[in-house]
Design a protein around this motif. Structure first.
Motif, mmCIF file in Angstrom:
data_model
loop_
_atom_site.group_PDB
_atom_site.id
_atom_site.type_symbol
_atom_site.label_atom_id
_atom_site.label_comp_id
_atom_site.label_asym_id
_atom_site.label_seq_id
_atom_site.Cartn_x
_atom_site.Cartn_y
_atom_site.Cartn_z
ATOM 1 N N ARG A 424 0.824 -1.207 0.000
ATOM 2 C CA ARG A 424 0.000 0.000 0.000
ATOM 3 C C ARG A 424 0.864 1.266 0.000
ATOM 4 N NH1 ARG A 424 -3.845 -3.283 3.039
ATOM 5 N NH2 ARG A 424 -2.636 -2.969 4.951
ATOM 6 N N TYR A 425 0.385 2.259 -0.744
ATOM 7 C CA TYR A 425 1.009 3.584 -0.813
ATOM 8 C C TYR A 425 -0.040 4.656 -0.543
ATOM 9 C CZ TYR A 425 5.676 2.660 -2.798
ATOM 10 O OH TYR A 425 6.982 2.265 -2.995
ATOM 11 N N ARG A 426 0.423 5.754 0.017
ATOM 12 C CA ARG A 426 -0.379 6.970 0.116
ATOM 13 C C ARG A 426 0.176 7.987 -0.873
ATOM 14 N NH1 ARG A 426 -0.804 10.591 5.691
ATOM 15 N NH2 ARG A 426 -2.200 12.248 4.927
ATOM 16 N N PHE A 427 -0.687 8.545 -1.706
ATOM 17 C CA PHE A 427 -0.305 9.620 -2.612
ATOM 18 C C PHE A 427 -1.051 10.889 -2.209
ATOM 19 C CE2 PHE A 427 0.342 5.766 -5.195
ATOM 20 C CZ PHE A 427 1.667 5.945 -5.546
ATOM 21 N N ARG A 428 -0.289 11.958 -1.966
ATOM 22 C CA ARG A 428 -0.869 13.264 -1.653
ATOM 23 C C ARG A 428 -0.822 14.073 -2.949
ATOM 24 N NH1 ARG A 428 0.345 14.529 4.365
ATOM 25 N NH2 ARG A 428 1.530 12.729 5.126
ATOM 26 N N ILE A 429 -1.964 14.180 -3.627
ATOM 27 C CA ILE A 429 -2.028 14.754 -4.962
ATOM 28 C C ILE A 429 -2.527 16.196 -4.870
ATOM 29 C CG2 ILE A 429 -2.947 14.526 -7.289
ATOM 30 C CD1 ILE A 429 -3.455 11.559 -6.668
ATOM 31 N N LEU A 430 -1.720 17.127 -5.330
ATOM 32 C CA LEU A 430 -2.063 18.546 -5.371
ATOM 33 C C LEU A 430 -2.225 18.984 -6.814
ATOM 34 C CD1 LEU A 430 -2.119 21.588 -4.457
ATOM 35 C CD2 LEU A 430 0.394 21.500 -4.491
ATOM 36 N N ASN A 431 -3.351 19.630 -7.122
ATOM 37 C CA ASN A 431 -3.471 20.308 -8.405
ATOM 38 C C ASN A 431 -2.784 21.656 -8.260
ATOM 39 O OD1 ASN A 431 -4.152 21.769 -10.676
ATOM 40 N ND2 ASN A 431 -6.306 21.157 -10.693
ATOM 41 N N GLY A 432 -1.562 21.749 -8.770
ATOM 42 C CA GLY A 432 -0.779 22.966 -8.675
ATOM 43 C C GLY A 432 -0.832 23.826 -9.921
ATOM 44 N N ALA A 433 -1.850 23.598 -10.779
ATOM 45 C CA ALA A 433 -2.005 24.409 -11.981
ATOM 46 C C ALA A 433 -2.539 25.787 -11.610
ATOM 47 C CB ALA A 433 -2.950 23.706 -12.963
ATOM 48 N N VAL A 434 -2.587 26.678 -12.589
ATOM 49 C CA VAL A 434 -3.138 28.008 -12.342
ATOM 50 C C VAL A 434 -4.537 28.165 -12.916
ATOM 51 C CG1 VAL A 434 -0.878 29.095 -12.152
ATOM 52 C CG2 VAL A 434 -2.004 29.007 -14.377
ATOM 53 N N SER A 435 -4.913 27.366 -13.924
ATOM 54 C CA SER A 435 -6.246 27.504 -14.525
ATOM 55 C C SER A 435 -6.869 26.188 -14.958
ATOM 56 C CB SER A 435 -6.178 28.424 -15.761
ATOM 57 O OG SER A 435 -5.751 29.719 -15.411
ATOM 58 N N ARG A 436 -6.173 25.075 -14.820
ATOM 59 C CA ARG A 436 -6.666 23.798 -15.337
ATOM 60 C C ARG A 436 -7.108 22.882 -14.205
ATOM 61 N NH1 ARG A 436 -6.034 20.529 -19.890
ATOM 62 N NH2 ARG A 436 -4.543 21.941 -20.922
ATOM 63 N N ASN A 437 -8.290 22.283 -14.370
ATOM 64 C CA ASN A 437 -8.734 21.198 -13.501
ATOM 65 C C ASN A 437 -8.308 19.864 -14.111
ATOM 66 O OD1 ASN A 437 -9.934 23.253 -12.090
ATOM 67 N ND2 ASN A 437 -12.033 22.541 -12.355
ATOM 68 N N PHE A 438 -8.253 18.840 -13.276
ATOM 69 C CA PHE A 438 -7.919 17.499 -13.732
ATOM 70 C C PHE A 438 -8.976 16.514 -13.272
ATOM 71 C CE2 PHE A 438 -3.689 19.539 -13.298
ATOM 72 C CZ PHE A 438 -3.165 19.294 -14.560
ATOM 73 N N GLN A 439 -9.030 15.371 -13.955
ATOM 74 C CA GLN A 439 -9.753 14.197 -13.466
ATOM 75 C C GLN A 439 -8.899 12.981 -13.799
ATOM 76 O OE1 GLN A 439 -13.767 13.466 -14.880
ATOM 77 N NE2 GLN A 439 -14.173 12.053 -13.200
ATOM 78 N N PHE A 440 -8.460 12.289 -12.749
ATOM 79 C CA PHE A 440 -7.471 11.241 -12.925
ATOM 80 C C PHE A 440 -8.090 9.854 -12.827
ATOM 81 C CE2 PHE A 440 -4.779 14.708 -11.078
ATOM 82 C CZ PHE A 440 -4.071 14.971 -12.241
#
Length: 746
Positions: A424-440
């Motif tokens: 098991r892993y923990r991933f701390r995911i930050l959207n660090g963009a300035v104008s773009r949203n993501f869906q992963f």
């Protein structure tokens, strides 16, 4: 299921069609680089130090800039940053010493009649609140400066010392046991970034991480070592800066107010108390074993406050008035992990499975250190970027809708891979963009979705873990700018040699917001037309064998109906009737070409940003319900500084399960194709412990910089005087009067 085609084919499609997305420029060249041919950069810790116990008698000042158009010499800057903190921080701003570069500024800008070494506004208005109560016990210092080679400044300050767990020799992440000689470039095939193209903490890579403990006050001395000449920026970015710890429970003078910026040659002392909200009213005798921080010797130091307000994954970034997007995009951003009795960063130790006095959730991390293991706890900052024909970072400051890059970087590396153990892993995911949203989406080589659990939303561990896929979403929900999602993935179901992929499915065509979620099958089969080259795989995960024993928690046991991680604070039964209600509409009503974005407060006129105007003045401790609207169909990720809130409704209906169990500091409003947003959001919130001047704004930072920001002040009961507005200048900070908006209260 669809097997992937040739790796190169997707890159070639992206190059061919990159001009279709609105960067306003040519496609970013790849210089012959192939996907997944470099390891992802893992964060470099700042490394906190105990506060000095005595004055430094031989400390040197900030080294001079080499010219009006550059920062100081890198080796000299490293020698300076190795010194202990000096001079000692003070409650009020240090105006007794001149700007370190006052003489050179006189030749580059104008002779200065006066100046100050600290850019914090002077006097009581921006003095450190409750200074004697929360005096800093640890510190770190860094300089914002131009890109340069890492000389190993912080190697000795890494908690793992390259000798523990996966960071030791022979571990997955050893990589020579140093960050020395690392250059600022996005791929080994790409050109090195020039000093005025990228500005970062220390001027170096890897990106930086602050590892902090709840309850241990921290002093961050941030030096501005950027060029004195504001035009020495390769076309974008401001040389004046302000640092916001998003979303720390910090007093206003250390929150990074957009109008409290400082100049080259100065520093700003940010004091972060690191206390739990509710400090003054809940658990005031510090008796709750769940409220505390690891003491470094296997125990917990108990602290005051509400343990349900424990925070975990934060970040801090520039908040310069009108230039936040440009400065963050340019590199002024770092991540921050909070460690606590609940989130210790040490698995298999005092886990809370059976003994209620053991608060540790034992999220995936490692076992070698008493706290803060990062062997299986990985920070990921994901952002879209663009670069010119010479490979230098590029930005279009004239796109007020929102700037979209045509490439996606993970920890500032283009299409990297990450080795992971079969556990098991923990991933701390930050959207660090300035104008773009993501869906992963997370998928196997054959395109099968990989199950995982969300355990934290923004800076807060949730009450229950949420499994994906689920009935409301097959993949991670849309992730707006500045949102953080912590997920736990179990790679034990895979064999050594298997490869998995993190895939972005959210297509943008303008800064207005996402256009659509591209079906996963279309992306993997090659049927997607590639009009947005940021859609597709962005990182590869390579499974390696694991011979140890995974002692981390199983998030499936914390799903709804099972165990509780951190319960949400319970408001009074009558809060919906007694709460103060405020209404904010984020739209384009009454703006100008250069400042099109407005906020309407409680039915008043749509107004552009003015840091002199107080649009809301909550009373300390009062429960409030803020309703956030989007006008005109635009999507806005709204950020309220200082406290987290609970989403009560979205368009009058209950929020989705990943928000129902969470406290948040970013709230998506507006139309979108994913179904994960709404035109109106009701947020229950209250503000405690500290007072002063804060802001609320759209975190599409191009919208923020073009006037979608308002000021609100937190006041004591009965306070009617507005805090004056600081006006920074090369010669010091003066104050101008502030005024309350007449429609600020319902």
């Amino acid at each position: 299921m669809f097997a992937f085609g040739l790796i190169a084919s997707f890159a070639q499609i992206g190059v061919a069609l990159a001009q279709d997305i609105p960067t306003g420029g040519s496609p970013s060249p790849l210089f012959g680089a192939q996907p997944f041919t470099q390891p992802v950069l893992l964060f470099e810790e700042f490394g906190t130090q105990p506060m000095p116990g005595s004055a430094c008698t031989n400390c040197a000042p900030l080294p001079p800039a080499r010219s009006c158009q550059s920062g100081p010499d890198g080796a000299a800057l490293d020698a300076f940053l190795r010194q202990p903190l000096w001079p000692a921080p003070t409650r009020e701003a240090n105006t007794s010493r001149p700007n370190y570069w006052a003489s050179m500024i006189g030749g580059c800008v104008r002779p200065l009649a006066t100046s100050a070494v600290e850019g914090r506004p002077p006097g009581e208005w921006f003095a450190h609140q409750r200074w004697s109560e929360f005096q800093p016990r640890a510190y770190f210092q860094s300089a914002m400066t131009g890109a340069r080679t890492n000389n190993g400044l912080r190697d000795a300050w890494q908690r793992h010392h390259f000798t523990v767990g996966e960071f030791r020799r022979g571990g997955l992440y050893y990589r020579g046991g140093t960050n020395r000689n690392l250059q600022v470039r996005f791929h080994p095939n790409f050109p090195v970034q020039q000093p005025n193209s990228v500005w970062t903490f220390d001027g170096t890579m890897p990106p930086k991480l602050l590892m902090a403990r709840v309850g241990e006050p921290i002093m961050f001395r941030h030096f501005n070592a950027l060029p004195i000449d504001p035009a020495a920026n390769n076309g974008f970015g401001a040389h004046t800066i302000s640092t916001h710890e998003h979303n720390g429970h910090n007093p206003a003078e250390s929150d990074g107010f957009a109008g409290a910026f400082f100049f080259p040659g100065q520093f700003y002392d940010y004091r972060w108390p690191m206390q739990l909200a509710g400090y003054d009213s809940i658990n005031t005798n510090a008796s709750d074993p769940r409220a505390g921080y690891p003491n470094g010797a296997g125990g917990v130091t108990r602290i005051r406050g509400d343990w349900r307000e424990t925070m975990s994954t934060h970040w801090f970034h520039d908040h310069m008035l009108d230039y936040t997007a440009q400065n963050v995009y340019k590199g002024n951003a770092a991540m921050m992990n909070y460690y606590s009795a609940v989130d210790r960063g040490r698995e298999g130790f005092q886990c809370n499975y059976s003994n209620p006095n053991n608060a540790n959730l034992c999220l995936p991390s490692g076992t070698g250190l008493d706290w803060g293991n990062r062997d299986y706890d990985v920070n990921l900052v994901i952002a879209d970027k663009a670069w010119d024909a010479n490979g230098q970072l590029w930005f279009n400051p004239f796109n007020t809708d929102g700037f979209l890059g045509d490439r996606v970087l993970v920890n500032w590396t283009w299409m990297p891979y990450l080795d992971v153990r079969a556990r098991r892993y923990r991933f701390r995911i930050l959207n660090g963009a300035v104008s773009r949203n993501f869906q992963f989406a997370l998928v196997t080589q054959t395109g099968a979705r990989v199950p995982f659990h969300m355990v934290a939303n923004d800076g807060n561990i949730m009450e229950h873990a949420v499994r994906f896929p689920n009935a409301q979403s097959q993949d991670l929900p849309e992730q707006a700018i500045a949102e953080r999602y912590d997920i736990v993935v179990d790679f034990a179901q895979f064999r050594a040699g298997d490869r998995l992929y993190l895939v972005n499915l959210l297509e943008h065509q303008t800064g207005r917001g996402p256009q659509r979620t591209v079906p996963l099958a279309d992306v993997l089969s090659g049927r997607y037309d590639g009009r947005d080259p940021a859609v597709g795989r962005i990182m590869e995960l390579r499974v390696q064998s694991y011979t140890g024993r995974d002692q981390s928690m199983n998030p499936a046991q914390y799903e709804e109906g099972g165990r509780v991680m951190i319960p949400r604070p319970t408001p009074p039964a009558d809060v919906l009737q007694t709460a103060v209600r405020r209404d904010f509409e984020f739209a384009r009503s009454g703006g100008t070409d250069n400042a099109p974005w407005t906020i309407r407060t409680n039915g008043g006129a749509g107004l552009t940003a003015d840091v002199h105007r107080v649009s809301a003045a909550p009373t300390q401790g009062q429960w409030e319900i803020w309703t956030l609207h989007s006008g005109g169909g635009w999507q806005h990720p709204v950020h309220i500084h200082f406290e987290e809130g609970r989403i009560l409704t979205r368009d009058g209906a209950p929020p989705p399960i990943w928000e129902r169990w969470a406290r948040k500091d970013v709230f998506r409003v507006g139309e979108n194709p994913t179904g994960h947003s709404s035109s109106a959001v009701e947020v229950l919130i209250r503000f405690r412990e500290f007072m002063g001047t804060f802001v609320e704004h759209c975190h599409n930072t191009q919208h923020e910089d073009h006037a979608m920001l308002l000021r609100w002040d937190l006041r004591s009961p009965g306070q009617v005087i507005a805090i004056p507005t600081p006006i920074p200048d090369w010669e010091g900070v003066y104050y101008e009067p502030s005024a309350d908006l007449q429609t600020q209260a319902n």
